[in-house]
Design a protein around this motif. Structure first.
Motif, PDB file in Angstrom:
ATOM      1  N   ILE A   1      42.921  38.856  51.025  1.00  0.00           N
ATOM      2  CA  ILE A   1      41.752  38.917  49.956  1.00  0.00           C
ATOM      3  C   ILE A   1      41.691  40.561  49.512  1.00  0.00           C
ATOM      4  O   ILE A   1      41.693  41.347  50.165  1.00  0.00           O
ATOM      5  CB  ILE A   1      40.498  38.568  50.827  1.00  0.00           C
ATOM      6  CG1 ILE A   1      40.667  37.215  51.193  1.00  0.00           C
ATOM      7  CG2 ILE A   1      39.367  38.615  49.601  1.00  0.00           C
ATOM      8  CD1 ILE A   1      39.325  36.627  52.025  1.00  0.00           C
ATOM      9  N   ALA A   2      41.694  40.384  48.206  1.00  0.00           N
ATOM     10  CA  ALA A   2      41.662  41.924  47.350  1.00  0.00           C
ATOM     11  C   ALA A   2      40.492  41.727  46.393  1.00  0.00           C
ATOM     12  O   ALA A   2      39.946  40.633  45.808  1.00  0.00           O
ATOM     13  CB  ALA A   2      42.935  41.895  46.741  1.00  0.00           C
ATOM     14  N   TYR A   3      39.759  42.620  45.901  1.00  0.00           N
ATOM     15  CA  TYR A   3      38.985  42.727  44.855  1.00  0.00           C
ATOM     16  C   TYR A   3      39.651  42.373  43.601  1.00  0.00           C
ATOM     17  O   TYR A   3      40.983  42.872  43.416  1.00  0.00           O
ATOM     18  CB  TYR A   3      38.502  44.308  44.714  1.00  0.00           C
ATOM     19  CG  TYR A   3      37.718  44.745  45.567  1.00  0.00           C
ATOM     20  CD1 TYR A   3      36.602  44.103  45.966  1.00  0.00           C
ATOM     21  CD2 TYR A   3      37.892  45.802  46.541  1.00  0.00           C
ATOM     22  CE1 TYR A   3      35.802  44.578  47.253  1.00  0.00           C
ATOM     23  CE2 TYR A   3      37.425  46.522  47.411  1.00  0.00           C
ATOM     24  CZ  TYR A   3      36.193  45.689  47.965  1.00  0.00           C
ATOM     25  OH  TYR A   3      35.030  46.180  49.058  1.00  0.00           O
ATOM     26  N   ALA A   4      39.166  41.638  42.713  1.00  0.00           N
ATOM     27  CA  ALA A   4      39.573  41.452  41.388  1.00  0.00           C
ATOM     28  C   ALA A   4      39.022  42.001  40.459  1.00  0.00           C
ATOM     29  O   ALA A   4      37.873  41.904  40.240  1.00  0.00           O
ATOM     30  CB  ALA A   4      39.379  39.628  41.251  1.00  0.00           C
ATOM     31  N   ARG A   5      39.925  42.839  39.614  1.00  0.00           N
ATOM     32  CA  ARG A   5      39.553  43.564  38.653  1.00  0.00           C
ATOM     33  C   ARG A   5      40.102  43.105  37.379  1.00  0.00           C
ATOM     34  O   ARG A   5      40.936  42.264  37.477  1.00  0.00           O
ATOM     35  CB  ARG A   5      39.544  45.074  38.726  1.00  0.00           C
ATOM     36  CG  ARG A   5      38.813  45.579  39.977  1.00  0.00           C
ATOM     37  CD  ARG A   5      39.066  47.111  40.015  1.00  0.00           C
ATOM     38  NE  ARG A   5      38.111  47.603  40.933  1.00  0.00           N
ATOM     39  CZ  ARG A   5      38.046  47.990  42.322  1.00  0.00           C
ATOM     40  NH1 ARG A   5      39.150  47.503  42.980  1.00  0.00           N
ATOM     41  NH2 ARG A   5      37.261  48.539  42.923  1.00  0.00           N
ATOM     42  N   ASP A   6      39.780  43.813  36.185  1.00  0.00           N
ATOM     43  CA  ASP A   6      40.504  43.340  34.787  1.00  0.00           C
ATOM     44  C   ASP A   6      42.050  43.481  35.005  1.00  0.00           C
ATOM     45  O   ASP A   6      42.450  44.307  35.631  1.00  0.00           O
ATOM     46  CB  ASP A   6      39.920  44.110  33.945  1.00  0.00           C
ATOM     47  CG  ASP A   6      38.686  43.812  33.165  1.00  0.00           C
ATOM     48  OD1 ASP A   6      38.316  42.359  33.073  1.00  0.00           O
ATOM     49  OD2 ASP A   6      37.904  44.577  32.705  1.00  0.00           O
ATOM     50  N   GLY A   7      42.853  42.435  34.826  1.00  0.00           N
ATOM     51  CA  GLY A   7      44.022  42.652  34.790  1.00  0.00           C
ATOM     52  C   GLY A   7      44.644  42.019  36.072  1.00  0.00           C
ATOM     53  O   GLY A   7      45.857  41.865  36.130  1.00  0.00           O
ATOM     54  N   ASP A   8      43.879  41.725  37.248  1.00  0.00           N
ATOM     55  CA  ASP A   8      44.317  41.267  38.476  1.00  0.00           C
ATOM     56  C   ASP A   8      44.536  39.786  38.211  1.00  0.00           C
ATOM     57  O   ASP A   8      45.186  39.330  38.968  1.00  0.00           O
ATOM     58  CB  ASP A   8      43.509  41.620  39.559  1.00  0.00           C
ATOM     59  CG  ASP A   8      43.438  43.122  39.938  1.00  0.00           C
ATOM     60  OD1 ASP A   8      44.306  43.830  39.612  1.00  0.00           O
ATOM     61  OD2 ASP A   8      42.472  43.751  40.480  1.00  0.00           O
ATOM     62  N   VAL A   9      43.636  39.080  37.735  1.00  0.00           N
ATOM     63  CA  VAL A   9      43.725  37.688  37.516  1.00  0.00           C
ATOM     64  C   VAL A   9      44.953  37.295  36.815  1.00  0.00           C
ATOM     65  O   VAL A   9      44.997  37.803  35.477  1.00  0.00           O
ATOM     66  CB  VAL A   9      42.583  36.925  37.009  1.00  0.00           C
ATOM     67  CG1 VAL A   9      42.613  35.629  36.938  1.00  0.00           C
ATOM     68  CG2 VAL A   9      41.044  37.440  38.011  1.00  0.00           C
TER      69      VAL A   9
END
Length: 191
Positions: free
Chosen positions: A41-49
């Motif tokens: 589980i990781a933080y989702a930031r712009d560009g991660d999705v």
């Protein structure tokens, strides 16, 4: 699908509130369907999705589930338990290491299936193993040998006569294999 308990949702929401520029969390499995599978589980930031991710809104945050990992996340559970030291987030994904491949599976999954279920058991007799690093745009499987195979004088024969032959017989869409192992390190080589 994945169950995120209420206590885990509260914990993740608290973590997210302390971060800047996060969209939510992203759940994925590294090396799915192999003995080395790790659920993350990781933080989702712009560009991660990524395209193919499944979005699921929760009351306090949004989670994205990696599309490629979805079959391996079936029956997964994310939970948070408080203890004297604060608490612990646990992820249980009972299907993460199970090979689930068919003709519609990504080529990477199909290569890993053959490596872990057919090639590596044969190499294990000499203390060796091989793993997939990547699949190139021109459909070459880039491999890395380890254990007794690293530095072994017979690795070229093993690569061409064993590993590549087995992979090409089962996956004719592959153009071939390439080895990226540093074979100058002979410390564990099977001789």
């Amino acid at each position: 699908m994945v169950t995120i308990t209420e206590s885990a949702q509260d914990y993740l929401a608290e973590l997210l509130s302390k971060q800047e520029d996060t969209l939510g969390v992203r759940v994925f499995i590294n090396q799915p369907g192999t003995p080395r599978a790790e659920t993350c589980i990781a933080y989702a930031r712009d560009g991660d999705v990524q395209e193919g991710d499944e979005e699921r809104p929760y009351e306090k945050f949004t989670a994205w589930f990696d599309g490629r990992s979805l079959p391996y996340l079936e029956d997964a559970l994310v939970d948070y338990s408080k203890d004297r030291m604060g608490g612990q987030l646990t992820i249980k994904a009972p299907n993460a290491k199970l090979p689930r491949v068919d003709e519609n599976s990504p080529l990477e999954d199909r290569i890993n299936y053959v490596l872990y279920n057919e090639v590596n058991p044969a190499l294990a007799a000499h203390g060796g193993e091989v793993s997939l690093v990547e699949v190139t745009d021109d459909n070459y499987a880039i491999l890395r040998f380890g254990g007794g195979c690293q530095g072994c004088g017979m690795v070229d024969q093993t690569l061409k006569g064993g590993v590549e032959k087995t992979l090409l017989e089962q996956l004719p869409m592959l153009a071939g294999v390439r080895d990226m192992t540093d074979h100058t390190d002979r410390s564990n080589a099977y001789i």
